[in-house]
Design an enzyme around this catalytic site. Structure first.
Site, PDB file in Angstrom:
ATOM      1  N   HIS A  17      37.096  50.161  43.190  1.00 51.13           N
ATOM      2  CA  HIS A  17      38.287  49.595  43.075  1.00 51.13           C
ATOM      3  C   HIS A  17      39.436  48.945  42.140  1.00 51.13           C
ATOM      4  CE1 HIS A  17      41.589  48.953  47.270  1.00 51.13           C
ATOM      5  NE2 HIS A  17      42.093  49.188  45.782  1.00 51.13           N
ATOM      6  N   GLU A  30      34.449  49.516  51.757  1.00 50.19           N
ATOM      7  CA  GLU A  30      34.066  48.505  50.703  1.00 50.19           C
ATOM      8  C   GLU A  30      33.287  46.832  50.244  1.00 50.19           C
ATOM      9  OE1 GLU A  30      37.683  48.461  48.243  1.00 50.19           O
ATOM     10  OE2 GLU A  30      38.129  50.695  48.605  1.00 50.19           O
ATOM     11  N   ARG A  64      43.706  54.895  48.951  1.00 48.43           N
ATOM     12  CA  ARG A  64      43.347  53.961  50.001  1.00 48.43           C
ATOM     13  C   ARG A  64      42.242  54.695  50.567  1.00 48.43           C
ATOM     14  NH1 ARG A  64      44.511  49.545  48.129  1.00 48.43           N
ATOM     15  NH2 ARG A  64      45.741  47.876  48.484  1.00 48.43           N
TER      16      ARG A  64
END
Length: 348
Positions: free
Chosen positions: A302, A283, A254
């Site tokens: 991601h 993000e 993360r």
């Protein structure tokens, strides 16, 4: 006899007599805006009432009477906003390995079990990590730059065999990374909440408290830990200074586990040699962020574990667990809400 997934209610028949009626369970699916019903979940339409919510207001309207909440938006903040409407919840499922967005104070303090998508993404994430290690060792980025300039420049590159790897997070994803890197002849150790001896996949598993003292020994440091209060900000200036100047960081855990400003400084100042980043504190990564232009950084959006067909695989996993719940059986992938992940069942 009905399982836990059957809802009973009192209704009146045509003569005004009270009778028991069985209703299908109500499942609310919390998605990102515009996603709609996840592919494959239509298979449950004959077994449960399915409602899709895309934001806090819709979730608040859908939750009353719902027994199951399935969350596909791993960045959501809608749960706290709608929690007061959750009057019948018996189970919350996340279609992601990380459950940090779900574990609000209300969810942690409740008796409602939480499950996750452990196992779906593990191998593909491990393949991504291996690919990045190979790309660094074989200097593919420089090959690409030379090709774009039409330059022929012969040079030597690093062997992959014999590289040392520290995997921060010795759970199911970390274990897959250890296995695939070990098969390539790398020496792999791990970091867990506590030290664990005698592991078949890791040479050693150190306690998280020992992280900074062992960092200098590794060519690659791979972050595969979940985001928890214990791991948030785990990598900052001191950790990068402790790493070897030739080391590379790979983060598939993360984003907030890494202090981005400290990472940028470490890369610019040569404290570490490079980074492959699939997750970020913010993000999407802003277009003007300095990470985009650093020559020793590889960026992906991601997507390390997202293979072709992953959405249907997540739905199939949820359906299997739903049918266990409906039959009154134990749920798979039960998260320890105190620590934020599914505990390992074996030390191997």
């Amino acid at each position: 006899m009905a399982g836990v997934g059957t809802v009973r209610s009192i209704i009146s028949d045509s003569l005004g007599r009270s009778v028991m009626a069985e209703q299908p369970p109500k499942i609310v699916i919390l998605t990102a805006p515009g996603e709609g019903l996840p592919d494959g979940l239509e298979a449950l339409s004959g077994e449960a009432e399915l409602l899709v919510a895309e934001n806090g207001a819709q979730l608040r309207a859908a939750l009353p009477g719902a027994q199951v909440l399935c969350v596909t938006d791993f960045r959501t903040n809608a749960i706290s906003e709608a929690w007061s409407a959750a009057d019948s919840l018996q189970w919350i499922h996340a279609t992601s390995a990380g459950v940090d967005a779900l574990l609000t104070a209300e969810v942690r303090e409740s008796s409602i079990p939480v499950t996750n998508a452990r196992g779906i993404f593990d191998r593909c994430i491990a393949e991504y990590v291996l690919g990045q290690i190979i790309a660094f060792c074989k200097d593919f980025a420089e090959n690409q730059r030379l090709q774009q300039r039409h330059e022929w420049h012969h040079r030597e590159t690093e062997p992959v065999t014999g590289r040392t790897v520290l995997v921060v997070g010795a759970g199911s994803i970390g274990r897959q990374i250890a296995q695939i890197c070990g098969a390539m002849g790398m020496a792999v150790d791990g970091i867990g909440r506590g030290a664990r001896p005698g592991d078949n996949d890791f040479g050693a598993i150190y306690a998280q408290a020992d992280l900074i003292s062992v960092l200098s020994d590794y060519d690659f440091v791979v972050i595969a830990a979940p985001l928890t209060p214990d791991t948030e900000g785990l990598f900052g200036a001191a950790e990068f200074q402790a790493m070897a100047s030739s080391a590379r960081l790979i983060n598939i855990g993360r984003g907030p586990i890494v202090r981005t400003a400290d990472l940028v400084s470490a890369l610019q100042d040569g404290e570490i040699d490079g980074a492959a980043l699939d997750v970020f504190e913010q993000e999407p990564l802003p277009a003007q962020h300095p990470l985009w232009d650093l020559p020793n950084v590889a960026i992906s959006a991601h997507m390390a574990g997202d293979f072709i067909g992953w959405k249907r695989a997540l739905s199939e996993q949820f359906i299997t667990n739903y049918r266990r719940w409906a039959a009154g059986d134990a749920l798979n992938n039960l998260v320890d809400k105190t620590h934020g992940f599914v505990p390992s069942t074996t030390n191997r």
